[in-house]
Design an enzyme around this catalytic site. Structure first.
Site, PDB file in Angstrom:
ATOM      1  N   CYS A 116      18.249  37.471  -8.814  1.00 10.97           N
ATOM      2  CA  CYS A 116      19.601  36.888  -8.797  1.00 10.97           C
ATOM      3  C   CYS A 116      20.480  37.383  -9.938  1.00 10.97           C
ATOM      4  O   CYS A 116      21.692  37.161  -9.941  1.00 10.97           O
ATOM      5  CB  CYS A 116      19.515  35.369  -8.821  1.00 10.97           C
ATOM      6  SG  CYS A 116      18.582  34.730  -7.441  1.00 10.97           S
ATOM      7  N   HIS A 262      25.880  32.160 -11.314  1.00 14.31           N
ATOM      8  CA  HIS A 262      25.051  32.390 -10.133  1.00 14.31           C
ATOM      9  C   HIS A 262      24.983  31.092  -9.321  1.00 14.31           C
ATOM     10  O   HIS A 262      24.854  30.003  -9.873  1.00 14.31           O
ATOM     11  CB  HIS A 262      23.652  32.831 -10.567  1.00 14.31           C
ATOM     12  CG  HIS A 262      22.680  32.871  -9.427  1.00 14.31           C
ATOM     13  ND1 HIS A 262      22.951  33.535  -8.260  1.00 14.31           N
ATOM     14  CD2 HIS A 262      21.455  32.296  -9.273  1.00 14.31           C
ATOM     15  CE1 HIS A 262      21.928  33.389  -7.436  1.00 14.31           C
ATOM     16  NE2 HIS A 262      21.011  32.635  -8.017  1.00 14.31           N
ATOM     17  N   ASN A 292      22.174  30.196  -1.798  1.00 11.52           N
ATOM     18  CA  ASN A 292      21.853  31.167  -2.841  1.00 11.52           C
ATOM     19  C   ASN A 292      21.697  32.549  -2.205  1.00 11.52           C
ATOM     20  O   ASN A 292      20.739  32.790  -1.476  1.00 11.52           O
ATOM     21  CB  ASN A 292      20.551  30.726  -3.535  1.00 11.52           C
ATOM     22  CG  ASN A 292      20.111  31.666  -4.645  1.00 11.52           C
ATOM     23  OD1 ASN A 292      20.639  32.766  -4.789  1.00 11.52           O
ATOM     24  ND2 ASN A 292      19.130  31.236  -5.415  1.00 11.52           N
TER      25      ASN A 292
END
Ligand code: ACO
Length: 338
Positions: A116, A262, A292
């Protein structure tokens, strides 16, 4: 010679068309819209078609990023892609596939793996290549088809992720008010088992051993996460990261136009926002819509405020990511797109 800086000349994203709501998961696993909303803030996510690989999503975002930068594919000197769900586990890289689909030939292209945090790692590389006078126009792409590595029987992971892509053109400038001010990346492999795809067909499997050969199932390369422990370390690390980059650049949090963290969990975003003391109206949230999307989450979020008409040239962006590895990173930059 005038000093050369790197700048974010454009941003673009691609969201696949299949919208999956929390209620859709209620039909296949023991979960509820109420649990997912309360614990994560996620309401929907988008999944790519079966025949739509992560490189394909990346091509769509990249095409748009190049045209928004007022360029042609031929103007790009280097293509770098961040993904944890590449088309092929070994080779060719997604960056090579994306280059070829865009018609970019005889230019370097490679992938990086930083989960990520991938987009921040890409920014760091692009900034260094430009400031060292190696290249002038770099295409960076974060693209994920996480749905291809999800275990749809594991309720603690399958509801969290989505597919998507984001891309940016990073170009040279002499104007310091257009520059990427700083990028700070880090990692600690000690926590490598917090987030893993342990059954991916990697070289850690002993293929000569009959037991493993009998266990190999190409569909079993799923994400496993120690969610609660990851949550705690994510909040602490993301907040420390922000404090560090602000201090070392002598910038006050109130001077930041948008904080773009994020997008893993709304509770993480809110907790970090509270610790760093940023005005809630400056915190960009897209996890409710997209879930996500790993390496794509930050560029998708930047493009979201761009599409909403909220992002302007000269805005000061504070980016902050955390992911498997464990990896993390932050960046401060003046947006230089139109
Ligand atoms: N529906 C209903 N119940 C669930 C679900 C679900 N979808 N998922 C888990 N539960 C249950 C668990 O089984 C557990 O039940 P139990 O108490 O009976 O054992 C209970 O909910 C609590 O589970 P926790 O894991 O403690 O829940 P938590 O509040 O920590 O939330 C979550 C889980 C959402 C995963 C959270 O921990 C999180 O967001 N972690 C961090 C994610 C992250 O930042 N990742 C990094 C980036 S990702 C990357 O790099 C790829």
């Amino acid at each position: 010679m005038e000093k050369k800086y790197a700048s974010m000349k454009s941003i673009a994203s691609y969201v696949p068309k299949n919208c999956v709501a929390n209620e859709d998961f209620e039909k296949i696993i023991d979960t509820s819209d109420e649990w997912i909303t309360k614990r994560t803030g996620i309401k929907t996510r988008y999944f790519a078609d079966n025949n739509e690989a992560s490189s394909e999503l990346g091509v769509k975002a990249a095409n748009l990023a190049i045209s928004r930068a007022g360029m042609k594919p031929d103007d790009i000197d280097l293509v770098i892609c961040a993904t944890l769900s590449p088309d092929y586990l070994g080779m060719p890289s997604n960056a090579c596939l994306i280059s070829s689909r865009l018609g970019i030939e005889n230019k370097p292209a490679f992938d990086i793996t930083a989960a990520c945090s991938g987009f921040i790692y890409l920014l760091s590389l692009a900034k260094s290549f430009i400031e060292s006078n190696t290249y002038n126009n770099i295409l960076i792409v974060g693209t994920e088809k996480i749905s291809s590595i999800l275990d749809f029987s594991d309720r603690s992971t399958c509801v969290l992720f989505g597919d998507g892509a984001g891309a940016a053109v990073i170009s040279a400038t002499n104007n310091e008010n257009e520059r990427i001010i700083d990028v700070n990346i880090s990692a600690n492999g000690k926590y490598n088992d917090f987030l893993m795809t342990p059954r991916c067909l990697g070289s850690n499997l002993n293929f000569s051993n009959e037991f493993y050969v009998s266990q190999i199932d190409a569909t079993q390369n799923y994400i496993k996460m120690r969610g609660n422990e990851t949550f705690k370390i994510a909040v602490k690390t993301l907040a420390n990261d922000v404090k560090e980059i602000l201090i070392r650049n002598n910038i006050n949090i109130d001077d930041v136009t948008y904080f773009i963290p994020h997008q893993a969990n709304l509770r993480i975003i809110n907790a970090v926002g509270d610790i760093i003391g940023i005005d809630a109206s400056k915190v960009v949230v897209t996890v409710n819509k997209y879930g996500n999307t790993s390496a794509a989450s930050i560029p998708m979020a930047i493009d979201d405020i761009c599409k909403e008409g909220r992002l302007k040239k000269g805005d000061l962006l504070l980016l902050d990511a955390f992911g498997g590895g464990l990896t993390w990173g932050s960046s401060l930059l003046y947006f230089n797109g139109e």
